[in-house]
Design an enzyme around this catalytic site. Sequence first.
Site, PDB file in Angstrom:
ATOM      1  N   SER A  13      54.808  34.134  62.862  1.00  0.00           N
ATOM      2  CA  SER A  13      54.156  34.204  61.617  1.00  0.00           C
ATOM      3  C   SER A  13      54.158  32.832  60.561  1.00  0.00           C
ATOM      4  O   SER A  13      53.769  32.751  59.611  1.00  0.00           O
ATOM      5  CB  SER A  13      54.788  35.308  60.725  1.00  0.00           C
ATOM      6  OG  SER A  13      56.118  35.136  60.646  1.00  0.00           O
ATOM      7  N   ARG A  14      55.213  31.986  61.145  1.00  0.00           N
ATOM      8  CA  ARG A  14      55.500  30.737  60.282  1.00  0.00           C
ATOM      9  C   ARG A  14      55.906  29.509  61.102  1.00  0.00           C
ATOM     10  O   ARG A  14      56.381  29.856  62.022  1.00  0.00           O
ATOM     11  CB  ARG A  14      56.383  31.099  59.026  1.00  0.00           C
ATOM     12  CG  ARG A  14      57.771  31.604  59.481  1.00  0.00           C
ATOM     13  CD  ARG A  14      58.699  32.406  58.170  1.00  0.00           C
ATOM     14  NE  ARG A  14      59.714  32.795  58.614  1.00  0.00           N
ATOM     15  CZ  ARG A  14      60.839  32.234  58.260  1.00  0.00           C
ATOM     16  NH1 ARG A  14      61.110  31.117  57.535  1.00  0.00           N
ATOM     17  NH2 ARG A  14      62.231  32.822  58.754  1.00  0.00           N
ATOM     18  N   ASP A  63      61.054  44.075  66.919  1.00  0.00           N
ATOM     19  CA  ASP A  63      62.266  43.404  66.898  1.00  0.00           C
ATOM     20  C   ASP A  63      62.546  43.220  68.359  1.00  0.00           C
ATOM     21  O   ASP A  63      62.570  43.919  69.298  1.00  0.00           O
ATOM     22  CB  ASP A  63      63.502  44.729  66.659  1.00  0.00           C
ATOM     23  CG  ASP A  63      64.817  44.242  66.530  1.00  0.00           C
ATOM     24  OD1 ASP A  63      64.986  43.111  67.100  1.00  0.00           O
ATOM     25  OD2 ASP A  63      65.537  44.853  65.917  1.00  0.00           O
ATOM     26  N   VAL A  64      62.502  41.669  68.480  1.00  0.00           N
ATOM     27  CA  VAL A  64      62.713  41.041  69.859  1.00  0.00           C
ATOM     28  C   VAL A  64      63.933  41.610  70.540  1.00  0.00           C
ATOM     29  O   VAL A  64      64.023  41.612  72.001  1.00  0.00           O
ATOM     30  CB  VAL A  64      62.254  39.829  69.761  1.00  0.00           C
ATOM     31  CG1 VAL A  64      61.133  39.398  69.272  1.00  0.00           C
ATOM     32  CG2 VAL A  64      63.732  39.061  69.188  1.00  0.00           C
ATOM     33  N   ASN A  90      59.748  32.034  70.746  1.00  0.00           N
ATOM     34  CA  ASN A  90      60.245  31.017  69.664  1.00  0.00           C
ATOM     35  C   ASN A  90      61.050  31.752  68.518  1.00  0.00           C
ATOM     36  O   ASN A  90      61.547  31.181  67.749  1.00  0.00           O
ATOM     37  CB  ASN A  90      58.818  30.648  68.933  1.00  0.00           C
ATOM     38  CG  ASN A  90      59.008  29.729  67.739  1.00  0.00           C
ATOM     39  OD1 ASN A  90      59.706  28.862  67.661  1.00  0.00           O
ATOM     40  ND2 ASN A  90      58.760  30.493  66.496  1.00  0.00           N
ATOM     41  N   SER A 142      66.800  24.215  71.492  1.00  0.00           N
ATOM     42  CA  SER A 142      67.232  23.201  70.667  1.00  0.00           C
ATOM     43  C   SER A 142      68.024  22.279  70.902  1.00  0.00           C
ATOM     44  O   SER A 142      68.756  22.513  72.017  1.00  0.00           O
ATOM     45  CB  SER A 142      67.848  24.067  69.179  1.00  0.00           C
ATOM     46  OG  SER A 142      68.504  23.275  68.358  1.00  0.00           O
ATOM     47  N   TYR A 155      74.475  30.067  67.357  1.00  0.00           N
ATOM     48  CA  TYR A 155      73.304  29.474  67.656  1.00  0.00           C
ATOM     49  C   TYR A 155      73.148  28.548  68.702  1.00  0.00           C
ATOM     50  O   TYR A 155      72.395  28.684  69.530  1.00  0.00           O
ATOM     51  CB  TYR A 155      72.629  28.694  66.471  1.00  0.00           C
ATOM     52  CG  TYR A 155      71.345  28.081  66.311  1.00  0.00           C
ATOM     53  CD1 TYR A 155      70.299  29.140  66.459  1.00  0.00           C
ATOM     54  CD2 TYR A 155      71.156  26.854  66.472  1.00  0.00           C
ATOM     55  CE1 TYR A 155      68.994  28.565  66.158  1.00  0.00           C
ATOM     56  CE2 TYR A 155      69.789  26.292  66.574  1.00  0.00           C
ATOM     57  CZ  TYR A 155      68.658  27.302  66.263  1.00  0.00           C
ATOM     58  OH  TYR A 155      67.474  26.702  66.321  1.00  0.00           O
ATOM     59  N   ALA A 157      75.223  28.523  71.334  1.00  0.00           N
ATOM     60  CA  ALA A 157      75.431  29.160  72.662  1.00  0.00           C
ATOM     61  C   ALA A 157      74.203  29.891  72.865  1.00  0.00           C
ATOM     62  O   ALA A 157      73.746  30.119  74.092  1.00  0.00           O
ATOM     63  CB  ALA A 157      76.562  30.165  72.427  1.00  0.00           C
ATOM     64  N   ILE A 188      63.249  19.534  62.591  1.00  0.00           N
ATOM     65  CA  ILE A 188      61.868  19.776  62.385  1.00  0.00           C
ATOM     66  C   ILE A 188      61.750  20.388  61.040  1.00  0.00           C
ATOM     67  O   ILE A 188      62.434  21.449  60.359  1.00  0.00           O
ATOM     68  CB  ILE A 188      61.140  20.801  63.502  1.00  0.00           C
ATOM     69  CG1 ILE A 188      61.428  20.236  64.852  1.00  0.00           C
ATOM     70  CG2 ILE A 188      59.849  20.826  63.178  1.00  0.00           C
ATOM     71  CD1 ILE A 188      60.917  19.045  65.201  1.00  0.00           C
TER      72      ILE A 188
END
Length: 242
Positions: A13-14, A63-64, A90, A142, A155, A157, A188
């Site tokens: 969505s963004r 909710d992934v 993503n 990342s 993050y 990990a 980014i």
Amino acid sequence: MLKGKTAIITGGSRGIGEAIACEFASLGVNIAVIYAGNKQDAEKVCQKCEKNYGVKAKAYQCDVSIFETVKETVANIRDEFGTIHILVNNAGITSDGLCAMMKEDAFDKVISTNLKGAFNFIRHCTGMFLKNREGCIINIASVVGLTGNAGQSNYAASKAGLIGLTKSVAKELASRGIRCNAIAPGFIRTDMTESQADNPLLAAIPLGRMGETADVAKAAAYLATAQYVTGEVLRVDGGIAM
């Protein structure tokens, strides 16, 4: 090569997800945008894809991190689009803090969304990929998954785990014509990195600038069409992690 195919883009969505959705739509790909909470933004992305590129696009709240919810969402997308050819994982969150003081919940939530969420979608899309004897999985990792970063142990990990997941899935599915690659963005320009505008590490970027979401989207488009590339981690970081 991609025209008429269907892509799922989580966190679409963004930011990077939106850029990838629009890039794929420009190539004739139908788009299923997965969003967590902002329905309005997700529907705007779909409208942009449909209006500007004439493809089919639809938003799905999910909710992934929840296995059964992802299973149901993927089934709904299959019913709406017929099948799925491309999966872009993503969706991601941060909850920064030093490891010595990090609360358990902050660690669990980041791992559940960033890593388990990717597993959930891969798990539930693979059946269609196997049936089609083709498929493309792109995981947005990342550079901190490669280098680590103080204050982001959860993050880093999750993203390092995503890279391991990418390589394992690539080995498992290559013989069936299914490719799995990762992109490792650096700094980014997105809503998530607004607070990083004064980060001293920006001065260490060899190309001398923060990246744009379009830089990542172009890399995703390449991986979607690179038929002889699998198990790769493509850094889009201006050279900061070389």
